[in-house]
Design an enzyme around this catalytic site. Sequence first.
Site: not given
Ligand SMILES: Cc1cc2nc3c(=O)[nH]c(=O)nc-3n(C[C@H](O)[C@H](O)[C@H](O)COP(=O)(O)OP(=O)(O)OC[C@H]3O[C@@H](n4cnc5c(N)ncnc54)[C@H](O)[C@@H]3O)c2cc1C
Length: 438
Positions: A288
């Site tokens: 989220e």
């Molecule tokens: C169990 C689970 C359930 C989920 N359910 C859903 C779902 O129902 N629907 C859905 O669409 N998604 C879902 N997700 C996905 C989830 O919303 C994402 O994993 C999350 O938004 C982070 O994206 P990412 O994993 O690609 O991390 P990334 O975006 O790659 O981020 C990696 C790190 O970099 C940091 N970061 C990235 N960009 C910036 C920035 N501009 N400035 C500072 N820091 C930054 C982040 O804070 C994080 O610490 C789920 C994930 C899990 C693990």
Amino acid sequence: MYSGEWAGSMCLTEAHAGTDLGMIRTKAEPQADGSYTVSGTKIFITGGEHDLTENIIHLVLAKLPDAPAGPKGISLFLVPKFMVNADGSLGARNPVSCGSIEHKMGIQASATCVMNFDEAVGYLVGEPNRGLAAMFTMMNYERLGVGIQGLASGERSYQNAIEYARDRLQSRSPTGAQAKDKAADPIIVHPDVRRMLLTMKASNEGGRAFSTYVATQLDIAKFSDDAAARERADNLVALLTPVAKAFLTDLGLETTVLGQQVLGGHGYIREWGQEQLVRDVRITQIYEGTNGIQALDLMGRKIVGSGGAFYRLFADEIRQFIADAGAELVEFTKPLSAAVDNLDELTAWVLDRAKANPNEIGAASVEYLHAFGYMAYAYMWARMAKAALGKEAEDDFYASKLGTARFYFARLLPRIHSLNASVKAGSESLFLLDEALF
Ligand SMILES: Cc1cc2nc3c(=O)[nH]c(=O)nc-3n(C[C@H](O)[C@H](O)[C@H](O)COP(=O)(O)OP(=O)(O)OC[C@H]3O[C@@H](n4cnc5c(N)ncnc54)[C@H](O)[C@@H]3O)c2cc1C
């Protein structure tokens, strides 16, 4: 869906696009009958596939063929698992399938799926290229909901820990034996165990009050007949939602870990349930919108974006509360007033520094959000103290509230001083190392 017969899913994330949804590749092709065919792969989709309900309605972010690049080129589509006939009965299976189920740290009862859309039939929701805004209509409720998931884990952990601490006998109290008839005293006599229990209790009850406060503002924003009240509440919701999501869940992890610690080795053993709460709560800081992104939203979009106006709404309300409170509340309103003054000053400091260096907001944001959270909880605890004061002699509920309020002001609110120091250290020390030196 409202009757619980069908479930839904939110399909935003792709393997290469999580926080930065502007990069998604899922495509939607318009069809002659006004529908679209949606193709692409989403990952980490909660409830993407299961047989708990007879149908699943996927809300999918995808790009139209002529869409502009980035977040302004994203549209929202409704894609049913089973097509729905004109009479409401279920028809053919839409080509939406689960590619695999993720193996996770916690929330094992929730199916987190890779979802493949192979020219699945979809229907545009809202306007083309306005999909993120359409998806975000749910976002304030979702984020508060995830905050409450963090809080609930902390509360469950507390309930287990308090029962254990009353029961578990180890060592004697530093002030002398309390349970003389027993081989040792219950661990609740030990100062450090009390510190852990009270940190949990003060965080959970402060969080419960704060989430109720934000939920009240959400209701006012949606249902009030008074347009000015709706607008004010809407602005408060915008300001406080990232705090509710990130602070409730960061404290959720702290409190579940404390609840595990109270049980000692038994907290690490599966049968007691405490380790599961630690594992389950961890996701709330990630999904989220990660808590880092919530902090950027608070500082960047909500505080800078409103020119400080949303922040002043909240600070003014607290100052009004302090002005209206009687002298008997001064033990709470004095430190609360200092905390608001401190946050005013910290806000101005970061905004000023950010003018010269764009890295300052991101360097300050997480610790700033925490300082904000502790100040907001101080307001909640002062209000709870006001409700409890004078009733503590007759009712244990109020005695417990008042004692916990005093603990909060004495032991948790001072955390803002260390947060201040970190914020004011600025971004410089974050950029001393070249990438190769990490
Ligand atoms: C169990 C689970 C359930 C989920 N359910 C859903 C779902 O129902 N629907 C859905 O669409 N998604 C879902 N997700 C996905 C989830 O919303 C994402 O994993 C999350 O938004 C982070 O994206 P990412 O994993 O690609 O991390 P990334 O975006 O790659 O981020 C990696 C790190 O970099 C940091 N970061 C990235 N960009 C910036 C920035 N501009 N400035 C500072 N820091 C930054 C982040 O804070 C994080 O610490 C789920 C994930 C899990 C693990």
